[in-house]
Scaffold this motif. Sequence first.
Motif, PDB file in Angstrom:
ATOM      1  N   PHE A 109       0.820  -1.446   0.085  1.00  0.00           N
ATOM      2  CA  PHE A 109       0.041  -0.108   0.103  1.00  0.00           C
ATOM      3  C   PHE A 109       0.829   1.247  -0.019  1.00  0.00           C
ATOM      4  O   PHE A 109       0.538   2.034  -0.595  1.00  0.00           O
ATOM      5  N   LEU A 110       1.990   1.444   1.024  1.00  0.00           N
ATOM      6  CA  LEU A 110       2.868   2.512   0.766  1.00  0.00           C
ATOM      7  C   LEU A 110       3.652   2.679  -0.412  1.00  0.00           C
ATOM      8  O   LEU A 110       3.851   3.725  -1.051  1.00  0.00           O
ATOM      9  N   GLY A 113       0.978   3.968  -2.960  1.00  0.00           N
ATOM     10  CA  GLY A 113       0.780   5.268  -2.669  1.00  0.00           C
ATOM     11  C   GLY A 113       1.851   6.175  -3.096  1.00  0.00           C
ATOM     12  O   GLY A 113       1.581   7.218  -3.646  1.00  0.00           O
ATOM     13  N   LYS A 117       2.011   9.701  -5.964  1.00  0.00           N
ATOM     14  CA  LYS A 117       2.261  10.899  -5.833  1.00  0.00           C
ATOM     15  C   LYS A 117       2.797  11.575  -7.176  1.00  0.00           C
ATOM     16  O   LYS A 117       2.998  12.819  -7.182  1.00  0.00           O
ATOM     17  N   TRP A 131      -0.777  11.761   3.695  1.00  0.00           N
ATOM     18  CA  TRP A 131      -1.522  11.614   2.464  1.00  0.00           C
ATOM     19  C   TRP A 131      -2.157  10.292   2.452  1.00  0.00           C
ATOM     20  O   TRP A 131      -2.805   9.944   1.423  1.00  0.00           O
ATOM     21  N   LEU A 132      -1.938   9.244   3.541  1.00  0.00           N
ATOM     22  CA  LEU A 132      -2.336   7.918   3.448  1.00  0.00           C
ATOM     23  C   LEU A 132      -3.440   7.997   4.663  1.00  0.00           C
ATOM     24  O   LEU A 132      -3.821   6.697   4.875  1.00  0.00           O
ATOM     25  N   LYS A 135      -6.808   6.360   4.560  1.00  0.00           N
ATOM     26  CA  LYS A 135      -7.051   4.769   4.395  1.00  0.00           C
ATOM     27  C   LYS A 135      -6.038   4.260   5.426  1.00  0.00           C
ATOM     28  O   LYS A 135      -5.792   2.779   5.107  1.00  0.00           O
TER      29      LYS A 135
END
Length: 142
Positions: A109-110, A113, A117, A131-132, A135
């Motif tokens: 997920f990181l 994400g 960007k 910014w995450l 979620k």
Amino acid sequence: MENESPYPRCQVDASWVTNSPFSGGGFVLELAPGTVTYGSIGMDQTMSPMHAEFTIFLYAMKNSLQLGVTSMSFESDCLQLNEFTHLLSLFTVFSISFIARERNVRADFLAKGARSKNSIFSHVDSVIPGWLVHKANIFILN
């Protein structure tokens, strides 16, 4: 005079250029002075020169093992591989293992994400990046 490596040794290198459908790799395996095995592969273009170098490195490792050689000094002119081995030497215990994708959700997920960007940045903190945060429930493990 150049410092000679111990035997057995294996020198690896990759050839990668932008906008080519192929990459190449080669290795020179010296079990003892005068005992040489040469290997090369043509492969589909990889994402980067580092990927090509790592691919030929794995190929050379497999070929060494097929020859029954389990003690080897590998050499490469790829600075990223040299950085990896240097960092590896700083750990007192080091292992790499495969885990199923569903067990790697947070790192995945990181990564996704960060890619979304569309910028160059770095974030290391014990707090989920702002910014995450929307979620953040994905970071709760069962």
